[in-house]
Design a protein around this motif. Structure first.
Motif, PDB file in Angstrom:
ATOM      1  N   ILE A 378       0.791   0.293  -8.114  1.00  0.00           N
ATOM      2  CA  ILE A 378       0.308   1.084  -6.973  1.00  0.00           C
ATOM      3  C   ILE A 378      -0.504   0.283  -5.956  1.00  0.00           C
ATOM      4  N   THR A 379      -0.677  -1.061  -6.170  1.00  0.00           N
ATOM      5  CA  THR A 379      -1.442  -1.818  -5.186  1.00  0.00           C
ATOM      6  C   THR A 379      -0.522  -2.395  -4.117  1.00  0.00           C
ATOM      7  N   PRO A 380      -0.965  -2.343  -2.847  1.00  0.00           N
ATOM      8  CA  PRO A 380      -0.139  -2.878  -1.762  1.00  0.00           C
ATOM      9  C   PRO A 380      -0.094  -4.402  -1.806  1.00  0.00           C
ATOM     10  N   PRO A 381       0.850  -5.061  -1.175  1.00  0.00           N
ATOM     11  CA  PRO A 381       1.980  -4.493  -0.442  1.00  0.00           C
ATOM     12  C   PRO A 381       3.182  -4.125  -1.308  1.00  0.00           C
ATOM     13  N   MET A 382       3.189  -4.567  -2.583  1.00  0.00           N
ATOM     14  CA  MET A 382       4.342  -4.248  -3.431  1.00  0.00           C
ATOM     15  C   MET A 382       3.896  -3.259  -4.494  1.00  0.00           C
ATOM     16  N   GLY A 383       4.356  -2.046  -4.467  1.00  0.00           N
ATOM     17  CA  GLY A 383       3.986  -1.092  -5.501  1.00  0.00           C
ATOM     18  C   GLY A 383       5.158  -0.171  -5.758  1.00  0.00           C
ATOM     19  N   LEU A 384       5.791  -0.381  -6.908  1.00  0.00           N
ATOM     20  CA  LEU A 384       7.046   0.303  -7.185  1.00  0.00           C
ATOM     21  C   LEU A 384       6.891   1.825  -7.155  1.00  0.00           C
ATOM     22  N   CYS A 385       5.818   2.330  -7.779  1.00  0.00           N
ATOM     23  CA  CYS A 385       5.616   3.786  -7.826  1.00  0.00           C
ATOM     24  C   CYS A 385       5.380   4.336  -6.431  1.00  0.00           C
ATOM     25  N   VAL A 386       4.619   3.582  -5.636  1.00  0.00           N
ATOM     26  CA  VAL A 386       4.338   4.031  -4.276  1.00  0.00           C
ATOM     27  C   VAL A 386       5.637   4.082  -3.462  1.00  0.00           C
ATOM     28  N   PHE A 387       6.468   3.047  -3.619  1.00  0.00           N
ATOM     29  CA  PHE A 387       7.750   3.052  -2.908  1.00  0.00           C
ATOM     30  C   PHE A 387       8.575   4.275  -3.291  1.00  0.00           C
ATOM     31  N   THR A 388       8.598   4.562  -4.606  1.00  0.00           N
ATOM     32  CA  THR A 388       9.406   5.691  -5.071  1.00  0.00           C
ATOM     33  C   THR A 388       8.905   6.993  -4.460  1.00  0.00           C
ATOM     34  N   VAL A 389       7.581   7.202  -4.523  1.00  0.00           N
ATOM     35  CA  VAL A 389       7.031   8.451  -3.997  1.00  0.00           C
ATOM     36  C   VAL A 389       7.246   8.538  -2.492  1.00  0.00           C
ATOM     37  N   ALA A 390       7.019   7.427  -1.786  1.00  0.00           N
ATOM     38  CA  ALA A 390       7.208   7.442  -0.337  1.00  0.00           C
ATOM     39  C   ALA A 390       8.657   7.742   0.013  1.00  0.00           C
ATOM     40  N   GLY A 391       9.582   7.308  -0.847  1.00  0.00           N
ATOM     41  CA  GLY A 391      10.992   7.592  -0.595  1.00  0.00           C
ATOM     42  C   GLY A 391      11.320   9.058  -0.776  1.00  0.00           C
ATOM     43  N   ILE A 392      10.628   9.722  -1.687  1.00  0.00           N
ATOM     44  CA  ILE A 392      10.936  11.125  -1.979  1.00  0.00           C
ATOM     45  C   ILE A 392      10.147  12.065  -1.064  1.00  0.00           C
ATOM     46  N   ALA A 393       8.844  11.772  -0.893  1.00  0.00           N
ATOM     47  CA  ALA A 393       8.005  12.624  -0.043  1.00  0.00           C
ATOM     48  C   ALA A 393       8.274  12.263   1.411  1.00  0.00           C
ATOM     49  N   GLU A 394       9.106  13.058   2.070  1.00  0.00           N
ATOM     50  CA  GLU A 394       9.590  12.621   3.371  1.00  0.00           C
ATOM     51  C   GLU A 394       8.516  12.609   4.453  1.00  0.00           C
ATOM     52  N   ASP A 395       7.515  13.510   4.342  1.00  0.00           N
ATOM     53  CA  ASP A 395       6.551  13.556   5.442  1.00  0.00           C
ATOM     54  C   ASP A 395       5.415  12.550   5.285  1.00  0.00           C
ATOM     55  N   ALA A 396       5.337  11.840   4.144  1.00  0.00           N
ATOM     56  CA  ALA A 396       4.246  10.891   3.955  1.00  0.00           C
ATOM     57  C   ALA A 396       4.735   9.476   4.244  1.00  0.00           C
ATOM     58  N   SER A 397       3.930   8.716   5.002  1.00  0.00           N
ATOM     59  CA  SER A 397       4.318   7.338   5.290  1.00  0.00           C
ATOM     60  C   SER A 397       3.888   6.448   4.120  1.00  0.00           C
ATOM     61  N   LEU A 398       4.468   5.250   4.093  1.00  0.00           N
ATOM     62  CA  LEU A 398       4.160   4.310   3.014  1.00  0.00           C
ATOM     63  C   LEU A 398       2.656   4.014   2.978  1.00  0.00           C
ATOM     64  N   GLU A 399       2.055   3.833   4.169  1.00  0.00           N
ATOM     65  CA  GLU A 399       0.612   3.528   4.222  1.00  0.00           C
ATOM     66  C   GLU A 399      -0.197   4.656   3.599  1.00  0.00           C
ATOM     67  N   GLU A 400       0.175   5.882   3.932  1.00  0.00           N
ATOM     68  CA  GLU A 400      -0.581   7.018   3.404  1.00  0.00           C
ATOM     69  C   GLU A 400      -0.533   7.060   1.885  1.00  0.00           C
ATOM     70  N   VAL A 401       0.642   6.770   1.329  1.00  0.00           N
ATOM     71  CA  VAL A 401       0.746   6.804  -0.127  1.00  0.00           C
ATOM     72  C   VAL A 401      -0.106   5.696  -0.737  1.00  0.00           C
ATOM     73  N   PHE A 402      -0.063   4.489  -0.134  1.00  0.00           N
ATOM     74  CA  PHE A 402      -0.883   3.390  -0.650  1.00  0.00           C
ATOM     75  C   PHE A 402      -2.366   3.743  -0.576  1.00  0.00           C
ATOM     76  N   GLN A 403      -2.789   4.287   0.584  1.00  0.00           N
ATOM     77  CA  GLN A 403      -4.202   4.654   0.720  1.00  0.00           C
ATOM     78  C   GLN A 403      -4.576   5.730  -0.276  1.00  0.00           C
ATOM     79  N   GLY A 404      -3.668   6.670  -0.504  1.00  0.00           N
ATOM     80  CA  GLY A 404      -3.961   7.744  -1.436  1.00  0.00           C
ATOM     81  C   GLY A 404      -4.066   7.262  -2.868  1.00  0.00           C
ATOM     82  N   ALA A 405      -3.294   6.229  -3.200  1.00  0.00           N
ATOM     83  CA  ALA A 405      -3.275   5.758  -4.592  1.00  0.00           C
ATOM     84  C   ALA A 405      -4.443   4.825  -4.878  1.00  0.00           C
ATOM     85  N   LEU A 406      -4.986   4.185  -3.841  1.00  0.00           N
ATOM     86  CA  LEU A 406      -5.996   3.146  -4.038  1.00  0.00           C
ATOM     87  C   LEU A 406      -7.237   3.611  -4.812  1.00  0.00           C
TER      88      LEU A 406
END
Lengths: 435, 164
Positions: A378-406
């Motif tokens: 879940i840590t940026p810039p490479m975070g497999l789980c974050v990529f997966t969630v960002a791919g599924i949650a269409e309204d959330a941007s990659l940055e938002e998911v990273f910030q949310g997971a931090l």
């Protein structure tokens, strides 16, 4: 030539190849081959490579890898994730950030039948994320919870992380898996505390909650967890009592989930084929990495570097906990750039002997490693789980998911600290095991 | 050029199929593991040679999936530096990577053949010879070699385009 010099040159070459983006498995194998040809002979190096590939692809304990992966994909198809979420939602919805807590709790439950964090981030990205959004949770909070929560899957058995660690260090995979149970539950609790604090201090991020339900409904909802419970008890109970080897437990678990999924009529040719392809893709990736790592370790052992390195670090006049803190820090940084499995494969051949030399328990260190692998997801810039969630949650941007997971990374570090102070938390269960 | 594209597509389809066949071996792998447990713990009749069968099944699915995994770029790498380069430099790097891969897999294909042919070992219980499975290393490496050739070709094609 001096073996250490060749080893250092080889490691530098490996580093350059990795930076150039050459697949890690290929880089390892190539450098391992060249190095072995240098230190032993080309006649030894050539067949060694072909043999290692076959032996890695046909090593019986490794059958656990595709089996754990199909467990995850079947669990995802079966809709068990939704059942779990609906149960925990009824129990936890009134707390601040209650839907987030329900997400964490149901991921912890799902972890008990799934062996891959990516499967759980995908499953709960589909189930829990839309639900949290419906009740006006901020995108950051909702997506971050799902992505971070999925790291629990790495700790609670079945878990691919422990299998990889066990394979690379020749530790008992059964003990490692069982060791993850308590730290996994603590991690889930720590995540919930983070959610509570987050929502207390930022009430805007979770504006509304669903209505309270009656006790009758709550009790009735418990039906949603029985399948998970049965599979968990059979698989982990089987390993714990020593009735089943981890591989057998994985076979039994996968077959059970296969039957459940088929009985629910969720198993179509299309979904089955997709899950098999998915499983093959990950298994080949992992096993070819392992093959590459084995070729490379062969070379590394010839260079005598791991031995000299652990002697040197073991002789340093500092507390072993300082060195441990440095190792954890290195993993935190590496986890930002490497995927979890590659990180272990690249570092363990050198770091593990050091840790053993320092007198740390190897099963305990496995739990620390898997925690840090989880952080890497879940840590940026490479975070497999974050990529997966960002791919599924269409309204959330990659940055938002990273910030949310931090914020949740702090919980991971806290658990790592906690089990360093109280190693029994990880070691008490494997210590009581049947075999 | 069109004939080449057709050939490429055909090859990729073949590799997808090969991987699909390999993937299907995961089902018997799962079933015999579970059946052995039930047979042993419930009926006191384990499946003879289940370990060696599992090994062969695993080898088939993994090795047949090797080229497909290359096709979908499933082998992980570090992209942090490369993704910052110019498009042209990225192509040069991937060209270099394909060349290294070609070198590695031609060696593997050749040695897979050599080692496979000299193996006379049979499995412990069921006396199944090992060499057909060992030879799959050569097959897998050769198919991956072809996939890497496709990658090399497309890198060269794109490089040619950026120059003109």
């Amino acid at each position: 030539m001096d073996p250490v010099t060749v080893g250092v040159v080889g490691s530098l070459l490996l580093f350059v190849l990795l930076l150039l983006g050459i697949p890690i498995a290929f880089s390892l194998m190539l450098v391992g081959f060249l190095g072995t040809a240098c230190l032993a002979s080309i006649d030894a190096a050539l067949p060694m490579m072909a043999r290692t590939v076959y032996e890695s692809a046909s090593h019986y304990p490794y059958t656990i890898i595709p089996l754990f992966i199909v467990m995850g994909t079947y669990a995802e198809i079966s809709g068990i994730s939704r059942d779990l979420y609906e149960t925990f939602d009824k129990w936890l919805r009134r707390f601040p950030g209650g839907l987030g807590m329900a997400t964490i709790a149901s991921i912890a439950g799902f972890s008990a039948i799934s062996g891959s964090s990516v499967a759980s981030s995908a499953a709960f990205g589909k189930v829990a994320y839309p639900e949290m959004r419906r009740f006006n949770y901020s995108r950051r909070l909702a997506a971050g919870t799902v992505a971070a929560g999925a790291t629990i899957d790495f700790l609670i058995p079945p878990s691919l992380g422990f299998v990889i660690f066990g394979m690379l260090t020749e530790q008992s995979i059964g003990k490692l898996l069982v060791a993850g149970v308590i730290p996994g539950l603590i991690l889930a609790a720590a995540f919930m505390v983070i959610l509570y604090v987050w929502v207390k201090f930022n009430p805007d991020s979770a504006l509304s909650s669903p209505k309270e339900v009656s006790w009758k409904v709550k009790v009735a909802a418990l039906r949603g967890i029985w399948e998970t419970l049965v599979i968990f008890l059979l698989v982990v109970g089987g390993i714990y009592t020593g009735v089943l080897t981890p591989t057998e437990a994985a076979g039994v678990g996968a077959t059970l989930l296969f039957i459940i999924t088929a009985a629910k009529r969720k198993l179509t040719t299309k979904t089955l084929l997709a899950s098999l392809y998915e499983s093959i893709r990950i298994s080949v990736m992992v096993l070819f990495l392992v093959a590459g790592a084995n070729v490379f370790s062969y070379f590394l052992a010839l260079s005598t570097i791991p031995m000299k390195m652990s002697m040197w670090i073991g002789g340093l006049p500092v507390s072993k906990y300082v060195i441990l803190a440095i190792i954890v820090f290195i993993y935190l940084v590496l986890g930002c750039f490497l995927d979890a499995i590659s990180m272990m494969i690249l570092t363990l051949p050198v770091i593990f002997p050091v840790v053993v030399k320092l007198g740390f328990d190897s099963i305990w260190f496995g739990v620390i490693c898997v925690l840090m692998m989880g952080a890497g997801l879940i840590t940026p810039p490479m975070g497999l789980c974050v990529f997966t969630v960002a791919g599924i949650a269409e309204d959330a941007s990659l940055e938002e998911v990273f910030q949310g997971a931090l914020p949740f990374v702090t919980a991971i570090l806290f658990v790592a600290f906690l089990i360093t102070v109280f190693p029994q938390l990880a070691l008490v269960l494997p210590g009581m095991m049947g075999r | 050029m069109e004939r080449l594209d057709a050939l490429r597509e055909k090859l990729q389809t073949i590799n997808r199929w090969v991987a699909g066949v390999g993937a299907c071996f995961l089902i018997p792998l799962m079933l015999i593991t579970a059946a052995d447990v039930v047979g042993r713990d419930v009926f006191n009749h384990p499946i003879p040679g289940v370990i060696e069968l599992s090994q062969y099944l695993l080898a088939v699915s993994i090795l047949l999936g090797l080229a497909y995994t290359q096709q979908i770029k499933g082998h992980v790498g570090v992209s942090i530096l490369v993704s910052r380069l110019s498009a042209r430099a990225q192509l040069m790097v991937s060209l270099f990577g394909s060349l290294l891969g070609l070198f590695l897999f031609i060696l593997l294909a050749w040695q897979g053949l050599v080692v496979g042919l000299e193996k006379k070992t049979v499995s412990d219980m069921l006396r199944v010879p090992q060499y057909p499975f060992r030879l799959l290393v050569a097959v897998a490496a050769f198919l991956t070699f072809l996939e890497l050739l496709i990658d090399l070709g497309s890198s060269i094609q794109k490089l040619g385009r950026t120059e003109s």
